[in-house]
Design an enzyme around this catalytic site. Structure first.
Site, short mmCIF file in Angstrom:
data_model
loop_
_atom_site.label_atom_id
_atom_site.label_comp_id
_atom_site.label_asym_id
_atom_site.label_seq_id
_atom_site.Cartn_x
_atom_site.Cartn_y
_atom_site.Cartn_z
N ASP A 84 0.85 -1.20 0.00
CA ASP A 84 0.00 0.00 0.00
C ASP A 84 0.89 1.25 0.00
OD1 ASP A 84 -2.39 1.44 0.17
OD2 ASP A 84 -2.37 1.42 2.37
N HIS A 177 -7.54 9.79 3.76
CA HIS A 177 -7.28 8.72 4.73
C HIS A 177 -7.72 9.15 6.13
CE1 HIS A 177 -3.95 7.56 1.77
NE2 HIS A 177 -4.78 6.54 1.77
N GLY A 178 -8.07 8.17 6.93
CA GLY A 178 -8.39 8.47 8.33
C GLY A 178 -9.83 8.91 8.50
N GLY A 208 -9.07 5.61 1.40
CA GLY A 208 -9.80 6.32 2.45
C GLY A 208 -11.21 5.81 2.62
P1 13P Z 1 -8.72 4.54 5.71
O1 13P Z 1 -7.72 4.37 6.80
O2 13P Z 1 -9.32 5.89 5.69
O3 13P Z 1 -9.74 3.45 5.70
O4 13P Z 1 -7.91 4.44 4.33
C1 13P Z 1 -7.23 3.26 4.00
C2 13P Z 1 -6.43 3.42 2.77
O5 13P Z 1 -6.79 4.14 1.87
C3 13P Z 1 -5.21 2.64 2.64
O6 13P Z 1 -4.48 2.98 1.52
#
Ligand code: 13P
Length: 291
Positions: A84, A177-178, A208
């Protein structure tokens, strides 16, 4: 069954559902995601950030654990082990370590450098049988201590990167993200439509995934998103379940109950991840789609 992610995402695109990428942090996380995918007959992608890989002592450890667990649990659904937001060096290291898929995130480089590095990694990944994801337009928010502002990707740049032969493409459409801020405006579906049209219907990736309302998730899938990344959601439910267990006094030094045994202590969190993965797979429409 460890595979690259190319076929499962083409099937998802053509079948109008999305495959979840669930990020893993340790053995419990990995086992929770794998067993849930198997029980629900769903394809799945295990996402590993460079920070999580470092925490687990390196890419080789992660690849060895996932391969062995896949075999020991008798997993028959398609599973991709995917880097990732990889750096150029990290992507190369994952190819060598036995991952089946990589993401090269060159979105923070000048566009020409993103093109040249992505080109090199596409060739390397495909020569070794891996699938590869690229990124255009930085995804906002904070992940693994790296913070970026959310961007809307330029469809022309997306078309140029897609034409390099990447298997699936992450393009920013206002996702971050987050945890989303209260005043978040939602996904930019006009941008998604333009990107989808410009990229010859390459499977698109929505990063995200935590906190995006289900109706927006479904609309994104209907408009070309075939892979959705989820990380924070599993962290939140794992933390809450573990805290509840401790607050209820179940981890107390009681020699009879032995609730402090790590296998008992981590079980509520493990079950909470399984429930969250199931819930997300239902929304993504991937249940029963393993083939
Ligand atoms: P979240 O942590 O917001 O779910 O996002 C995960 C992500 O996009 C990993 O690349």
């Amino acid at each position: 069954m460890l595979v690259n992610a190319s076929r499962m995402l083409k099937l998802a695109r053509d079948g109008h559902y999305a495959v979840g990428q669930f990020n893993i942090n340790n053995l419990e996380w990995t086992k929770a995601v794998l067993t849930t995918a198997q029980e629900l007959h769903s394809p799945v992608i295990l996402g590993v950030s460079e920070g999580a890989a470092k925490y687990m002592t390196g890419f080789k450890t992660v690849a060895a654990m996932v391969r062995a667990m896949d075999e020991s649990l008798g997993i028959t659904v398609p599973v991709a082990l995917h880097l990732d937001h990889g750096s150029y060096e990290g992507a190369k290291a994952c190819i060598a370590a036995g991952f089946t898929s990589i993401m090269f995130d060159g979105s923070h480089f000048a566009f020409e450098e993103n093109v040249s590095k992505t080109t090199e990694l596409v060739n390397l990944a495909h020569d070794c049988g891996l699938s590869i994801e690229a990124e255009v337009g930085a995804i906002g928010g904070t992940e693994d201590g790296i913070t970026a502002d959310g961007e809307i990707a330029d469809p022309e740049e997306c078309a140029k990167i897609a034409a390099l032969g990447v298997d699936f493409l992450a393009a920013g459409i206002g996702n971050i993200h987050g945890i989303y801020p209260k005043d978040w405006k939602g996904l930019h579906f006009d941008a998604l439509e333009r990107i989808h049209a410009a990229t010859n219907h390459i499977p698109l990736v929505l990063h995200g995934g935590t906190g995006i309302p289900d109706e927006q998730i479904k609309k994104a899938i209907a408009n070309g998103v075939s892979k959705i990344n989820v990380n924070t959601d599993c962290q939140l439910v794992f933390a809450a379940a573990t805290v509840d267990y401790c607050v209820a006094g179940k981890a107390a030094p009681d020699p009879d109950k032995k609730g402090f045994d790590p296998r008992k202590l981590l079980k509520p969190g493990y079950e909470a991840i399984k429930a969250k993965v199931k819930e997300r797979m239902e929304v993504f429409g991937s249940i029963g789609k393993a083939q």
